[in-house]
Design a protein around this motif. Structure first.
Motif, PDB file in Angstrom:
ATOM      1  N   PHE A 122       0.838  -1.255  -0.036  1.00 17.88           N
ATOM      2  CA  PHE A 122      -0.097  -0.049   0.115  1.00 17.88           C
ATOM      3  C   PHE A 122       0.969   1.186  -0.083  1.00 17.88           C
ATOM      4  N   PHE A 123       0.635   1.995  -0.914  1.00 19.62           N
ATOM      5  CA  PHE A 123       1.898   3.223  -1.102  1.00 19.62           C
ATOM      6  C   PHE A 123       1.590   4.541  -0.554  1.00 19.62           C
ATOM      7  N   GLY A 124       0.277   4.776   0.085  1.00 19.30           N
ATOM      8  CA  GLY A 124      -0.137   5.941   0.546  1.00 19.30           C
ATOM      9  C   GLY A 124      -0.204   6.894  -0.708  1.00 19.30           C
ATOM     10  N   ASP A 125       0.171   8.104  -0.278  1.00 14.42           N
ATOM     11  CA  ASP A 125       0.035   9.140  -1.234  1.00 14.42           C
ATOM     12  C   ASP A 125       1.454   9.228  -1.881  1.00 14.42           C
ATOM     13  N   LEU A 126       2.467   8.373  -1.714  1.00 20.43           N
ATOM     14  CA  LEU A 126       3.482   8.432  -2.623  1.00 20.43           C
ATOM     15  C   LEU A 126       3.179   8.148  -3.919  1.00 20.43           C
ATOM     16  N   ILE A 127       2.188   7.090  -4.392  1.00 21.17           N
ATOM     17  CA  ILE A 127       1.541   6.842  -5.520  1.00 21.17           C
ATOM     18  C   ILE A 127      -0.003   6.821  -5.349  1.00 21.17           C
ATOM     19  N   PRO A 128      -0.792   7.673  -5.167  1.00 21.87           N
ATOM     20  CA  PRO A 128      -2.258   7.616  -4.943  1.00 21.87           C
ATOM     21  C   PRO A 128      -3.071   6.872  -5.909  1.00 21.87           C
ATOM     22  N   THR A 129      -2.852   6.772  -7.045  1.00 21.88           N
ATOM     23  CA  THR A 129      -3.528   6.141  -7.883  1.00 21.88           C
ATOM     24  C   THR A 129      -2.727   5.608  -8.932  1.00 21.88           C
TER      25      THR A 129
END
Length: 314
Positions: free
Chosen positions: A233-240
């Motif tokens: 789960f990347f969080g907002d490092l890669i949001p989509t």
């Protein structure tokens, strides 16, 4: 994807839950919708490029999901992220286009008792990830849970950097601390068997990703070719999935140079080690696996056109 035609709250069915190495089970909880500004979301990426993947509304916003993960392992339950919560002003909810957002309400709506959560991992302290740590009464929404935040993120929230003023959920962090439910950790830490947080920085000073599934090791791993299913789960490092191009950083990234390096490192591992990938704001089906195209770009495996798939149009 039209929110009017989809339930506000959803959860992956028990029969479709993903199981990763070590018996770690994961379901996606859709905790509502929000509409971030497209210019901020894509930063310096020109509109002719990002508009191939997603449409903006008349106010220049794109439609995104508030995705949480419900993780079960060793008789424990862990929630990744807390959504926006409901403590902000109606005016701000309208500007941000928020529908739903309270994680306890979302869990109740899909038949999960918020009181059954043992741990809550917050990837970072922006409103759409940490806004649901506490309720309107100032009490933690998950009464028995330990809230996991990187120490660097907590220090940044309490600091005096002008850029961070008013955009970190500092008050909620301190309310969780006052309730003696805050665990400030430093670095890579296994929260429960098969669930490990990985500090990434980039988006914020103390942003963290979540690695799911025990690492392959020993004779059993060798017998299986050293490959067991894991997820990130990347969080907002890669949001989509729309941000899979490594250099497509957001205007909301505090440290964009660091973000590019962290994204490149994790995406390379995700492809090489065949991780399943969860995106915090993606409205499409999750999880997905990634591959490199003939031109060397990162893409969702099997997606038409190499990117986006069914989630490219909103």
């Amino acid at each position: 994807m039209d929110p009017a035609s989809a339930p506000l709250y959803e959860i992956t069915s028990e029969s479709e839950a993903r199981e990763y190495a070590g018996g770690v089970r994961v379901r996606v909880v859709r905790a509502g919708w929000f509409r971030p500004d497209a210019g901020g979301f894509f930063g310096v990426v020109p509109k002719p490029l990002w508009s191939r993947l997603v449409d903006a509304d008349e106010r220049g916003r794109i439609l995104c999901r508030l995705n949480l993960l419900l993780v079960e392992s060793g008789g424990k339950r862990l929630l990744v992220e807390t959504g926006t919560g409901e403590r902000m002003r109606d005016k701000d909810r309208d500007i941000k286009g928020i529908e739903g957002g309270n994680p306890a309400v979302a869990l109740d709506a899909v038949g999960v008792d918020p009181g059954s959560i043992d741990f809550v991992i917050v990837s970072h302290l922006h409103y759409d990830h940490a806004g649901g740590m506490v309720g309107a009464d100032g009490q933690p929404l998950f009464p028995r849970a330990r809230y996991i935040v990187q120490r660097d993120e907590a220090i940044a929230a309490r600091g005096d950097e002008l850029r961070l003023q008013g955009i970190m959920e500092t008050e909620q962090l301190e309310l969780v601390r006052a309730a003696r439910q805050l665990a400030e950790i430093h670095g890579e830490v296994e929260v429960m068997p098969g669930v490990t947080v990985l500090p990434t920085g980039g988006h914020t000073r103390g942003s963290q990703a979540v690695m799911i599934g025990l690492a392959a090791e020993g004779p059993a791993a060798e017998a299986a070719g050293g490959r067991q299913p894991r997820a990130i789960f990347f969080g907002d490092l890669i949001p989509t999935r729309w941000q899979l191009p490594v250099r497509w950083t957001s205007a909301f990234d505090d440290y964009p140079v660091d973000a590019v390096e962290a994204r490149n490192r994790l995406l390379s591992r995700a492809i090489d080690e065949e991780w399943w990938c969860y995106f915090t704001h993606d409205p499409g089906d999750l999880p997905v696996q990634l591959e490199r195209t003939d031109k060397g770009a990162v893409a969702v495996r099997g997606a038409a056109g190499g990117m986006g798939g069914s989630a490219a149009a909103v």
